[in-house]
Write a protein that holds these residues in place. Structure first.
Motif, PDB file in Angstrom:
ATOM      1  N   GLY A 194      39.207  35.977  41.147  1.00 12.37           N
ATOM      2  CA  GLY A 194      40.313  36.647  40.934  1.00 12.37           C
ATOM      3  C   GLY A 194      40.245  37.643  39.843  1.00 12.37           C
ATOM      4  O   GLY A 194      39.435  37.654  39.045  1.00 12.37           O
ATOM      5  N   ARG A 196      42.676  40.507  36.962  1.00  7.73           N
ATOM      6  CA  ARG A 196      44.172  40.752  36.575  1.00  7.73           C
ATOM      7  C   ARG A 196      43.985  41.887  35.502  1.00  7.73           C
ATOM      8  O   ARG A 196      42.941  41.884  34.689  1.00  7.73           O
ATOM      9  CB  ARG A 196      44.744  39.610  35.882  1.00  7.73           C
ATOM     10  N   ASP A 218      47.692  41.581  39.907  1.00  9.01           N
ATOM     11  CA  ASP A 218      46.845  40.505  40.110  1.00  9.01           C
ATOM     12  C   ASP A 218      46.088  40.549  41.399  1.00  9.01           C
ATOM     13  O   ASP A 218      47.053  40.925  42.711  1.00  9.01           O
ATOM     14  CB  ASP A 218      47.697  39.194  39.907  1.00  9.01           C
ATOM     15  N   ALA A 219      44.757  40.365  41.912  1.00 13.37           N
ATOM     16  CA  ALA A 219      44.250  40.162  42.963  1.00 13.37           C
ATOM     17  C   ALA A 219      43.219  38.951  43.110  1.00 13.37           C
ATOM     18  O   ALA A 219      42.778  38.666  42.273  1.00 13.37           O
ATOM     19  CB  ALA A 219      43.534  41.628  43.385  1.00 13.37           C
ATOM     20  N   TYR A 220      43.388  38.192  44.230  1.00 12.38           N
ATOM     21  CA  TYR A 220      42.704  37.012  44.525  1.00 12.38           C
ATOM     22  C   TYR A 220      42.099  36.950  45.836  1.00 12.38           C
ATOM     23  O   TYR A 220      42.665  37.649  46.971  1.00 12.38           O
ATOM     24  CB  TYR A 220      43.608  35.926  44.234  1.00 12.38           C
ATOM     25  N   ASP A 228      48.391  37.946  45.870  1.00 13.96           N
ATOM     26  CA  ASP A 228      48.365  39.290  45.123  1.00 13.96           C
ATOM     27  C   ASP A 228      49.584  39.610  44.665  1.00 13.96           C
ATOM     28  O   ASP A 228      50.506  39.292  45.291  1.00 13.96           O
ATOM     29  CB  ASP A 228      47.614  40.286  45.775  1.00 13.96           C
TER      30      ASP A 228
END
Length: 274
Positions: A194, A196, A218-220, A228
């Motif tokens: 992830g 951030r 935020d991205a995962y 996200d």
């Protein structure tokens, strides 16, 4: 009697020649028509002072006399270029109402150490209807890479209604040009990765009234990873002191943090540190 003028001229001539000996007569060239009165005024102009000799460096005895030991009160022993400092800050401690339920959100951080190396911890999350959602705790080592930027390395633990997860964290934080606070962190866990990114800016409307826009993304990716999300907030605070400032504002988010979907709500809270 005719010898008296010749004798007077012999006595006065050396003194007159000594008076003009230190002048640069080259400056008189190219000045035709200069009268004796003008020449006399020019000769009476003050000459630039000669440079003073350089002072020798102080000796050890002179330093000892300038900084004596006052019966154990020698301040040189108490001066530290990198003192140990500890602090705790409440960046956000706010209440809101979401989905017909009262909520409480927090974002705290603290650190202890010196200017270059220190231990840092962070916590964030929210409670809605008495239940904790998406809580986080980070324990980090922070190292200064310059006057405005730090490098961080540590671990993160997720808790709350979702899955309990553990991550390795690597990031940077600091102040970009135009005094924009920026933090970017990469996360790696057993089931995914992830990232951030956060940015905020303090706009001083007055000496005490501050408007703060804030963005976070935020991205995962991976199995059972968090969803996200994107948040945008605008908060107006009044600083009674630098350590205590109540505020209110509005926050809008797309997913995850407030039960999914997109929506916004008003917030009111306190910002402070000690």
């Amino acid at each position: 009697m005719k010898r008296i003028p010749a004798l007077a001229f012999a006595l006065v001539a050396p003194a007159a020649w000594a008076q003009h000996e230190g002048h640069d007569m080259s400056s008189m060239q190219g000045m035709p028509g200069m009268s004796a009165e003008e020449h006399a005024r020019m000769m009476q102009q003050p000459q630039p002072p000669s440079p003073s000799p350089a002072l020798p460096p102080p000796t050890a005895e002179e330093r000892a006399r300038a900084f004596p030991d006052l019966d154990g009160m020698d301040m040189r022993e108490h001066m530290d270029d990198d003192p140990f400092i500890a602090t705790l800050a409440f960046d956000r401690l706010e209440a809101f109402r979401d989905d017909d339920a009262n909520g409480l959100a927090w974002e705290l951080h603290g650190w202890a150490g010196g200017r270059r190396d220190r231990f840092e911890w962070r916590s964030r999350g929210e409670r809605i209807g008495g239940d904790t959602r998406d809580g986080e705790l980070e324990l980090l080592w922070s190292h200064a890479t310059g006057p405005w930027w730090n490098r961080t390395l540590g671990v993160r633990h997720d808790f709350g209604e979702g899955e309990h997860r553990d991550w390795l964290a690597l990031g940077v934080e600091g102040m970009a040009p135009y005094k924009i606070d920026i933090a970017a962190t990469l996360y790696a866990g057993e089931d995914g990765i992830g990232a951030r990114a956060e940015a905020s800016y303090d706009l001083l409307l007055t000496q005490r009234l501050v408007l703060q826009p804030r963005l976070e993304a935020d991205a995962y990716a991976g199995h059972d990873a968090p969803r996200d999300s994107f948040e945008a907030g605008l908060r107006l605070r009044y600083e009674f002191t630098r350590q205590f400032a109540p505020y209110f504002g509005y926050e809008w988010s797309t997913t995850g943090m407030h039960g999914g979907g997109a929506g916004g709500h008003w917030v009111a809270g306190i910002r402070g540190w000690f």
